[in-house]
Design an enzyme around this catalytic site. Structure first.
Site, PDB file in Angstrom:
ATOM      1  N   TYR A  68      -1.586   0.128  10.761  1.00 21.55           N
ATOM      2  CA  TYR A  68      -1.795  -0.292   9.365  1.00 21.55           C
ATOM      3  C   TYR A  68      -0.563   0.048   8.534  1.00 21.55           C
ATOM      4  O   TYR A  68      -0.045  -0.792   7.793  1.00 21.55           O
ATOM      5  CB  TYR A  68      -3.046   0.371   8.781  1.00 21.55           C
ATOM      6  CG  TYR A  68      -3.308  -0.066   7.351  1.00 21.55           C
ATOM      7  CD1 TYR A  68      -3.625  -1.394   7.054  1.00 21.55           C
ATOM      8  CD2 TYR A  68      -3.204   0.835   6.287  1.00 21.55           C
ATOM      9  CE1 TYR A  68      -3.838  -1.807   5.751  1.00 21.55           C
ATOM     10  CE2 TYR A  68      -3.418   0.426   4.977  1.00 21.55           C
ATOM     11  CZ  TYR A  68      -3.735  -0.897   4.708  1.00 21.55           C
ATOM     12  OH  TYR A  68      -3.940  -1.312   3.410  1.00 21.55           O
TER      13      TYR A  68
ATOM     14  N   SER B 203       0.856  -1.197   0.000  1.00 22.26           N
ATOM     15  CA  SER B 203       0.000   0.000   0.000  1.00 22.26           C
ATOM     16  C   SER B 203       0.886   1.238   0.000  1.00 22.26           C
ATOM     17  O   SER B 203       2.036   1.188   0.472  1.00 22.26           O
ATOM     18  CB  SER B 203      -0.876   0.010   1.251  1.00 22.26           C
ATOM     19  OG  SER B 203      -1.526   1.256   1.399  1.00 22.26           O
TER      20      SER B 203
HETATM   21  P1  NDP Z   1     -11.572  -6.105   0.747  1.00 22.68           P
HETATM   22  O1  NDP Z   1     -12.010  -5.921   2.149  1.00 22.68           O
HETATM   23  O2  NDP Z   1     -12.558  -5.928  -0.336  1.00 22.68           O
HETATM   24  O3  NDP Z   1     -10.911  -7.545   0.581  1.00 22.68           O
HETATM   25  C1  NDP Z   1     -10.084  -8.117   1.572  1.00 22.68           C
HETATM   26  C2  NDP Z   1      -9.949  -9.593   1.292  1.00 22.68           C
HETATM   27  O4  NDP Z   1      -9.044 -10.174   2.252  1.00 22.68           O
HETATM   28  C3  NDP Z   1     -11.268 -10.328   1.429  1.00 22.68           C
HETATM   29  O5  NDP Z   1     -11.354 -11.302   0.417  1.00 22.68           O
HETATM   30  C4  NDP Z   1     -11.169 -10.991   2.789  1.00 22.68           C
HETATM   31  O6  NDP Z   1     -11.896 -12.195   2.762  1.00 22.68           O
HETATM   32  C5  NDP Z   1      -9.675 -11.288   2.841  1.00 22.68           C
HETATM   33  N1  NDP Z   1      -9.177 -11.456   4.196  1.00 22.68           N
HETATM   34  C6  NDP Z   1      -9.126 -10.523   5.175  1.00 22.68           C
HETATM   35  N2  NDP Z   1      -8.634 -11.072   6.297  1.00 22.68           N
HETATM   36  C7  NDP Z   1      -8.371 -12.380   6.020  1.00 22.68           C
HETATM   37  C8  NDP Z   1      -7.884 -13.470   6.760  1.00 22.68           C
HETATM   38  N3  NDP Z   1      -7.551 -13.337   8.056  1.00 22.68           N
HETATM   39  N4  NDP Z   1      -7.735 -14.664   6.149  1.00 22.68           N
HETATM   40  C9  NDP Z   1      -8.084 -14.824   4.857  1.00 22.68           C
HETATM   41  N5  NDP Z   1      -8.578 -13.830   4.100  1.00 22.68           N
HETATM   42  C10 NDP Z   1      -8.725 -12.625   4.683  1.00 22.68           C
HETATM   43  O7  NDP Z   1     -10.350  -5.105   0.556  1.00 22.68           O
HETATM   44  P2  NDP Z   1      -9.287  -4.879  -0.628  1.00 22.68           P
HETATM   45  O8  NDP Z   1      -9.565  -5.743  -1.779  1.00 22.68           O
HETATM   46  O9  NDP Z   1      -9.197  -3.431  -0.836  1.00 22.68           O
HETATM   47  O10 NDP Z   1      -7.970  -5.335   0.123  1.00 22.68           O
HETATM   48  C11 NDP Z   1      -7.082  -6.311  -0.379  1.00 22.68           C
HETATM   49  C12 NDP Z   1      -5.674  -5.950   0.050  1.00 22.68           C
HETATM   50  O11 NDP Z   1      -5.318  -4.697  -0.529  1.00 22.68           O
HETATM   51  C13 NDP Z   1      -5.472  -5.781   1.559  1.00 22.68           C
HETATM   52  O12 NDP Z   1      -4.211  -6.325   1.890  1.00 22.68           O
HETATM   53  C14 NDP Z   1      -5.465  -4.263   1.745  1.00 22.68           C
HETATM   54  O13 NDP Z   1      -4.731  -3.860   2.874  1.00 22.68           O
HETATM   55  C15 NDP Z   1      -4.791  -3.840   0.466  1.00 22.68           C
HETATM   56  N6  NDP Z   1      -4.975  -2.465   0.026  1.00 22.68           N
HETATM   57  C16 NDP Z   1      -6.231  -1.920  -0.105  1.00 22.68           C
HETATM   58  C17 NDP Z   1      -6.375  -0.622  -0.565  1.00 22.68           C
HETATM   59  C18 NDP Z   1      -7.709   0.046  -0.677  1.00 22.68           C
HETATM   60  O14 NDP Z   1      -7.763   1.294  -0.607  1.00 22.68           O
HETATM   61  N7  NDP Z   1      -8.792  -0.684  -0.886  1.00 22.68           N
HETATM   62  C19 NDP Z   1      -5.206   0.166  -0.972  1.00 22.68           C
HETATM   63  C20 NDP Z   1      -3.956  -0.499  -0.794  1.00 22.68           C
HETATM   64  C21 NDP Z   1      -3.859  -1.763  -0.333  1.00 22.68           C
HETATM   65  P3  NDP Z   1     -12.748 -12.808   3.968  1.00 22.68           P
HETATM   66  O15 NDP Z   1     -13.287 -11.672   4.779  1.00 22.68           O
HETATM   67  O16 NDP Z   1     -13.782 -13.629   3.266  1.00 22.68           O
HETATM   68  O17 NDP Z   1     -11.759 -13.658   4.704  1.00 22.68           O
HETATM   69  C1  8X3 Z   2      -5.154   1.535   1.747  1.00 27.40           C
HETATM   70  C2  8X3 Z   2      -4.858   2.871   1.205  1.00 27.40           C
HETATM   71  O1  8X3 Z   2      -4.471   5.318   1.788  1.00 27.40           O
HETATM   72  O2  8X3 Z   2      -6.196   4.099   3.041  1.00 27.40           O
HETATM   73  O3  8X3 Z   2      -3.992   0.781   1.888  1.00 27.40           O
HETATM   74  O4  8X3 Z   2      -3.876   3.694   3.461  1.00 27.40           O
HETATM   75  S1  8X3 Z   2      -4.833   4.040   2.431  1.00 27.40           S
END
Ligand code: NDP
Ligand code: 8X3
Length: 259
Positions: A158, A145
């Site tokens: 985070y 991120s």
């Molecule tokens: P979502 O919440 O849409 O997706 C998160 C996914 O991770 C879900 O499929 C969830 O599935 C899974 N997950 C969470 N915890 C666990 C666990 N303990 N075990 C297995 N699966 C898990 O968010 P995003 O798609 O946005 O996030 C995906 C990644 O991208 C994360 O690492 C997030 O930090 C990162 N990210 C997101 C950004 C944003 O602004 N959206 C920007 C930068 C990075 P389930 O709950 O079914 O287990």
């Molecule tokens: C998620 C993006 O800007 O909320 O990783 O940290 S931000």
């Protein structure tokens, strides 16, 4: 664009929503065999059905929790029995919990973020590497991120967990040098997924406000970068991609247009 992924085996964690689900769909478009994991099995089933409709060579699901070693090891055993190999590993599962400053922070939130965003990547990679090492040319893509590069108020744990992801990626890249395996990190800025709903403990109105007056990245934008990196030829390693929506110049510098 050449399709170097057709018929390969890709394992995606966190495939039940957001980036992971969209990565699975876009890999399906390229005729990939999919191994999909997350905690919500029903959602995984829906994603797998869509992937099969879109042309996945196969789509297999298994419930898993990256915060539990036994669950991750059982998932890897299942992947071995199902596929026998993994060519593309996308360590995507994770997220944020809470926006409190350190003085008001909660242990359970801090622990959840380090468990999934940092330790989860270590656990999954350790368990899956034996399925990748026999095939030089495979690739591990970890989802970091902008928060791992630039700290912001209310994001201490985070940001630190994503900085850890960055270090883990760099260590792995060094450790796997000479094996023919590639390692990279994809680091997005704000993207509209379920991320903010989870971070804000289910408060949909507050989550919507995060994206008000902005066109954020979509899950599809990020998945395109993941699939592009995975589809490079075996001698090309995309070490890192930092991507943000045009309106975001830094985590705390977002240009919003009044609606
Ligand atoms: P979502 O919440 O849409 O997706 C998160 C996914 O991770 C879900 O499929 C969830 O599935 C899974 N997950 C969470 N915890 C666990 C666990 N303990 N075990 C297995 N699966 C898990 O968010 P995003 O798609 O946005 O996030 C995906 C990644 O991208 C994360 O690492 C997030 O930090 C990162 N990210 C997101 C950004 C944003 O602004 N959206 C920007 C930068 C990075 P389930 O709950 O079914 O287990
Ligand atoms: C998620 C993006 O800007 O909320 O990783 O940290 S931000």
């Amino acid at each position: 664009m050449s399709n170097r992924l057709k018929g390969k085996w890709a394992l995606v964690t966190g495939a039940s929503s957001g980036f992971g689900a969209e990565t699975a769909r876009q890999l399906a478009d390229m005729g990939v065999n999919l191994l999909l994991g997350a905690r919500r099995e029903d959602r995984l089933g829906q994603v797998a059905a869509e992937c099969l409709e879109r042309g996945a060579a196969s789509a297999h699901i298994h419930k898993m929790d990256v915060t539990r070693t036994a669950s991750v090891n059982a998932f890897a055993d299942w992947a071995k029995a199902t596929a026998g190999r993994v060519d593309v590993l996308v360590n995507n599962a994770g997220g944020a919990h809470g926006v409190e400053r350190v003085e008001d922070g909660r242990d359970d939130d801090w622990e959840a973020m380090f468990q999934s965003n940092a330790l989860g990547i270590l656990r999954v990679t350790r368990a899956v590497l034996p399925l990748m090492k026999p095939q030089p040319g495979g690739i591990i893509l970890n989802i970091g991120s902008i928060a791992g590069r630039v700290a912001y108020e209310g994001g201490s744990a985070y940001c630190a967990s994503k900085a850890a992801e960055r270090s883990i990626t760099k260590s792995l890249r060094l450790e796997l040098n000479g094996t023919g395996l590639r390692v990279g990190t994809i680091d997005p800025g704000m993207a509209e997924t379920e991320f903010s709903v989870v971070r804000l403990k289910g408060d949909q109105a507050k989550a919507d406000a995060v994206y008000r007056g902005v066109e954020p990245l979509s899950a599809g934008d990020v998945a395109e970068a993941i699939v592009w990196a995975a589809n490079r030829p075996a001698h090309v390693c995309v070490d890192e991609i930092l991507m943000m929506c045009t309106a975001q110049a830094a985590p705390y510098k977002v240009h919003r247009v009044e609606e």
